[in-house]
Design an enzyme around this catalytic site. Structure first.
Site, PDB file in Angstrom:
ATOM      1  N   HIS A 153      38.302  -6.789  36.602  1.00  0.00           N
ATOM      2  CA  HIS A 153      39.484  -6.877  37.781  1.00  0.00           C
ATOM      3  C   HIS A 153      40.505  -6.657  37.047  1.00  0.00           C
ATOM      4  O   HIS A 153      41.884  -6.855  37.631  1.00  0.00           O
ATOM      5  CB  HIS A 153      39.310  -8.651  38.858  1.00  0.00           C
ATOM      6  N   GLU A 185      36.946 -18.494  29.424  1.00  0.00           N
ATOM      7  CA  GLU A 185      38.724 -18.790  29.865  1.00  0.00           C
ATOM      8  C   GLU A 185      39.639 -20.570  29.669  1.00  0.00           C
ATOM      9  O   GLU A 185      40.703 -19.910  29.284  1.00  0.00           O
ATOM     10  CB  GLU A 185      38.647 -18.554  31.500  1.00  0.00           C
ATOM     11  N   GLN A 212      32.277 -12.063  42.578  1.00  0.00           N
ATOM     12  CA  GLN A 212      33.480 -12.350  42.148  1.00  0.00           C
ATOM     13  C   GLN A 212      34.846 -13.460  42.691  1.00  0.00           C
ATOM     14  O   GLN A 212      35.506 -13.663  43.078  1.00  0.00           O
ATOM     15  CB  GLN A 212      34.077 -12.380  40.735  1.00  0.00           C
ATOM     16  N   GLY A 245      44.603 -36.070  28.227  1.00  0.00           N
ATOM     17  CA  GLY A 245      43.439 -36.763  27.455  1.00  0.00           C
ATOM     18  C   GLY A 245      42.411 -35.889  27.814  1.00  0.00           C
ATOM     19  O   GLY A 245      41.293 -36.381  27.445  1.00  0.00           O
TER      20      GLY A 245
END
Ligand SMILES: Cc1ncc(C[n+]2csc(CCOP(=O)(O)OP(=O)(O)O)c2C)c(N)n1
Ligand SMILES: [Mg+2]
Length: 588
Positions: A29, A50, A113, A420
């Site tokens: 893409h 990612e 996707q 955190g």
């Protein structure tokens, strides 16, 4: 006439913003963008996950003060990046995430996707999110994205570009790249507010400045150092501002947790009568039940974001201003006025700090037996160049390292923020090495945290980014397991043991130089070898699983009212359950 596609327009727009690299993971893409990167000088750092790419954009911003850019493919690329964006959002870090999207033409037809509401995912964790539907307007929305990311309180932004919008071609001549779309000056303080702040500071006996990301992202590190020197005001910094005043400066007392790594005791230690919150929000450490600010202290809050002023506690004076502008005007207004040297107060803070560091003297002399984590982190701190960048990831591991390291400049210590979020270590370190190829970049991770983005060792290797990594291997999720045992008793732990893992071999498998360290006297030579090998290095250091970091103890005793956590747990277990960090709640 020549035509250009959306990918070309996007890359040109990024270049105009001074972006020199994007952190990414491939997806078809995005191919129009990747192809354009080949033509232009935009470095592509391709990662193994990612989440890591998003953390790298975040880390880039933390270490440079400028927005980082990550680019991920449609669908799972975007969902994988969520944690990275959320981490930046919680810490007000400027970054741009570009997300691919399935073709607009195939909406509701179950495209590959596609089919998920990416904007809906990103909106709650970004300052601004937009889906581009017109190729010719890509430059305009990139400019908007950057303006949104850096103006006022910074934050992450998301730009979704569907594949058909990105691959479409438009007449080059018709494309307009915005030129002037940001103010060149920053808002300063109201005159009377500045005068009042300085008057109170001049009268204070025990003043303290608590500096936050608002200082670093306003590029106000030098001004802050000048201001504390002029006014003899001790300063502490949250993680994002550590090093803005060099931590070997006599007026700098380290991180917020540094003056006493115990929530309830920190308040005693910081017996300030005037606290200036400078670009730091009210929250963990500065607000709520465990605030380090004494309840009777006068508080001045300086923040670029009006909504932040007075959120969560009373503020005697709120000043809406960019931190750099505030400091510049304050320095000018002080002129030759002399401020008290606050000698006794500074000595008192210094004595607390010295007493704290002496607690570890025994560990530092250790010859045999399981390695004390403080020994490890001190050895590291000694071995590194003073201007090294240190990244600390892990529960107790990050706290040990945060105490051992003195950041000498802004953006040179990076660790967890309000989310955190474990797993930021390798991505932050890789981003730091991209940003500062000539400086040492060191990363320490807990063995648990190491597992979260471990494959990024391979990213560092492929891109020839020689970072030095230590895994503090206590063979457990240490902070978690210690917390369980403090709450419920020795041996009562669940889901917190990891066992021995040869991380050095795994890292070697990914192309790094690896070494196992099991004895305290072997630490220093191993670190020297790792720093000197010129490669990505991974030292797997086996440490004592029993030592509990003082912050963990403090966290668990804070919620038990300062009493011994275990005893309190016994008492409370008959009434209900104890929720660490939140106090005691009854189960109905
Ligand atoms: C992504 C994520 N998952 C889980 C947690 C909860 N958590 C906080 S501290 C901790 C243990 C960390 O273990 P390790 O990285 O080995 O460091 P250690 O405390 O042993 O030094 C866990 C699981 C978290 N903060 N972030
Ligand atoms: Mg561990």
């Amino acid at each position: 006439m020549a035509k250009i596609n959306g990918g070309e327009m996007l890359v040109r727009s990024l270049e105009r913003e001074g972006v020199s690299q994007v952190f990414t993971l491939h997806g078809g893409h995005l191919d129009a963008v990747f192809d354009a990167c080949l033509k232009h000088n935009l470095r592509v750092i391709d990662t193994r996950h990612e989440q890591a790419a998003a953390h790298m954009a975040d880390g880039w911003a933390r270490t440079t003060g400028r927005p980082g850019v990550a680019m991920v493919t449609a669908g799972p690329g975007v969902t994988d990046a969520v944690t990275g964006v959320a981490n930046a959002y919680m810490d007000s870090i400027p970054m741009l995430l570009i997300g691919g999207r399935s073709p607009l033409l195939d909406d509701e037809l179950l495209p590959l996707q596609g089919g998920i509401d990416q904007m809906g995912l990103m909106r709650p964790i970004t300052k601004w999110a937009y889906s581009v539907t017109q190729t010719s307007r890509i430059p305009e929305f990139v400019a908007t994205a950057f303006r949104q990311a850096v103006s006022g309180r910074p934050g992450p932004v998301f730009l979704e570009i569907p594949i058909d919008v990105l691959f479409a071609r438009v007449e080059e001549e018709s494309v307009r790249f915005p030129e002037h779309y940001r103010p060149k000056t920053a808002p300063g303080p109201a005159r009377e507010a500045l005068a009042q702040a300085l008057q109170w500071l001049a009268k204070a006996k025990r003043p303290a400045i608590l500096a936050g990301g608002g200082v670093w992202f306003a590029q106000a590190a030098d001004e802050l150092t000048q201001f504390v020197e002029l006014t003899h005001t001790p300063v502490m910094a949250n993680h994002k501002a550590r090093g803005c005043v060099p931590e070997d400066h006599p007026l700098c007392f380290g991180g917020f947790g540094a003056i006493h790594p115990g929530a309830h005791k920190r308040r005693e230690a910081l017996s300030a009568d005037l606290v200036i919150l400078l670009g730091t929000r009210i929250g963990l450490f500065t607000g709520g039940r465990n605030s380090m600010i004494p309840s009777d202290a006068r508080v001045i809050q300086v923040d670029i974001e009006p909504e932040e002023i007075g959120r969560g506690r009373n503020i005697e004076l709120g000043v809406v201003a960019d931190c750099r502008e505030f400091l510049r005007q304050a320095i000018a207004a002080i002129g030759s006025t002399k401020f008290d040297r606050h000698q006794e107060w500074i000595e008192r803070l210094g004595a607390i700090r010295t007493a704290q560091s002496h607690r570890w003297n025994e560990a530092l002399k250790q010859e045999d037996g399981p390695i004390h984590p403080m020994r490890l982190t001190r050895e590291v701190a000694q071995a590194l160049d003073p201007n090294a960048i240190v990244v600390a990831d892990g529960g107790e591991t990050a706290a040990w390292m945060g105490n051992a390291w003195k950041a000498r400049g802004p953006g040179s210590f990076m660790t967890h923020g309000y989310l955190g979020c474990l797993g930021t270590g390798l991505p932050f370190a890789i981003a730091a090495k991209v940003a500062h190829p000539d400086r040492q970049v060191f990363c320490i991770m807990g063995d648990g945290s190491a597992g979260l983005n471990f494959s990024e060792f391979n990213t560092a290797v492929r891109h020839n980014l020689p970072i030095t990594v230590v895994i503090n291997n206590d063979r457990q999720w240490g902070m978690s397991k210690h917390g369980q045992e403090l709450s419920w008793g020795k041996g009562r732990h669940v889901a917190t043991e990891l066992g021995m893992v040869h991380y050095e071999r795994a890292a070697a498998g990914l192309g790094a130089w690896g070494e196992l360290v099991e004895r305290a006297p072997d630490i220093a030579p191993a670190i020297k070898r790792a720093l000197g090998c010129g490669r990505v290095a991974c030292l797997n250091v086996v440490t004592d699983a029993e030592v509990i970091e003082p912050g963990t103890l403090a966290m668990y005793s804070a919620f038990s009212g300062g009493k011994k956590p275990r005893e309190e747990a016994d008492k409370k277990s008959s009434e209900g359950t104890m929720l660490p960090y939140y106090g005691t709640r009854k189960i109905d």
